[in-house]
Scaffold this active site. Structure first.
Site, PDB file in Angstrom:
ATOM      1  N   CYS A   1      -6.426  -6.453  -7.142  1.00 45.21           N
ATOM      2  CA  CYS A   1      -6.132  -5.821  -5.845  1.00 45.21           C
ATOM      3  C   CYS A   1      -5.545  -6.816  -4.838  1.00 45.21           C
ATOM      4  O   CYS A   1      -4.949  -6.404  -3.847  1.00 45.21           O
ATOM      5  CB  CYS A   1      -7.360  -5.126  -5.290  1.00 45.21           C
ATOM      6  N   HIS A   2      -5.663  -8.105  -5.112  1.00 47.28           N
ATOM      7  CA  HIS A   2      -5.040  -9.094  -4.223  1.00 47.28           C
ATOM      8  C   HIS A   2      -3.522  -8.970  -4.242  1.00 47.28           C
ATOM      9  O   HIS A   2      -2.855  -9.446  -3.330  1.00 47.28           O
ATOM     10  CB  HIS A   2      -5.476 -10.521  -4.595  1.00 47.28           C
TER      11      HIS A   2
ATOM     12  N   ASN B   1     -12.758  -1.594  -5.039  1.00 50.79           N
ATOM     13  CA  ASN B   1     -12.570  -2.109  -6.390  1.00 50.79           C
ATOM     14  C   ASN B   1     -13.746  -3.006  -6.795  1.00 50.79           C
ATOM     15  O   ASN B   1     -13.940  -4.070  -6.213  1.00 50.79           O
ATOM     16  CB  ASN B   1     -11.254  -2.896  -6.442  1.00 50.79           C
TER      17      ASN B   1
ATOM     18  N   GLU C   1      -0.722 -17.435  -8.017  1.00 51.28           N
ATOM     19  CA  GLU C   1       0.191 -16.658  -8.851  1.00 51.28           C
ATOM     20  C   GLU C   1       1.655 -16.850  -8.431  1.00 51.28           C
ATOM     21  O   GLU C   1       2.544 -16.242  -9.016  1.00 51.28           O
ATOM     22  CB  GLU C   1      -0.168 -15.185  -8.782  1.00 51.28           C
TER      23      GLU C   1
ATOM     24  N   TYR D   1       0.847  -1.191   0.000  1.00 49.94           N
ATOM     25  CA  TYR D   1       0.000   0.000   0.000  1.00 49.94           C
ATOM     26  C   TYR D   1       0.884   1.243   0.000  1.00 49.94           C
ATOM     27  O   TYR D   1       0.601   2.221  -0.701  1.00 49.94           O
ATOM     28  CB  TYR D   1      -0.912   0.008   1.231  1.00 49.94           C
TER      29      TYR D   1
END
Length: 158
Positions: free
Chosen positions: A125-126, A117, A156, A96
């Site tokens: 946003c993850h 979002n 990911e 952030y």
């Protein structure tokens, strides 16, 4: 007083431990929501079918990048944050604080924009985490949605 009604999803995709609900018309995606696991719901229009296909492709292979028409949403600041989030490559995260510095704003404001979002997965946003760990997700600091964030990051390879 009864809880607010759930929006009408034009398709629901089942995933590992969660589902994705997609709200759209024939031309644009209005929103995507993480849902508790539930049975899939068949697409109700052509765009919903395309969204289901692309989201399923991403859930099967993190390298797949969904590209869908999104209905404009959010404030100018939120849209700027979402644009920065969308630029975070797969397999990477940003804090952030890093996003806040790039946007000349406060980490809390970035976190609030992340929580607002309407297009998770498409605007990933993850991939935004706290300096000291996972952080929140979709406006939550614990529970089901944090489990979804953990799954997406593991998917990911983050």
């Amino acid at each position: 007083m009864s809880p607010p009604a759930e929006p009408p999803y034009q398709v629901v995709i089942s995933a590992a431990g969660f589902s994705l609900g997609v709200c759209c018309d024939e031309e644009q995606i209005h929103g995507i929501a993480f849902l508790l696991p539930r049975p899939a719901v068949a697409a109700r229009n052509a765009l919903a079918a395309e969204a289901a296909s692309q989201l399923a492709a991403y859930l099967a292979d993190a390298e797949f990048v969904p590209v869908l028409p999104l209905r404009p949403a959010g404030t100018p600041f939120q849209r700027g944050v979402w644009q920065h989030i969308a630029a975070i490559p797969t397999h990477q995260t940003r804090t952030y604080g890093e996003l806040a510095r790039a946007l000349h704003n406060a980490p809390r404001a970035v976190g609030q924009a992340c929580g607002a979002n309407p297009f998770p997965v498409i605007v990933p946003c993850h991939r935004v985490v706290a300096t000291g760990g996972l952080g929140g997700f979709a406006g939550q600091r614990a529970g089901f949605l944090l489990d979804v964030k953990r799954w997406l990051l593991a998917h990911e390879g983050c």
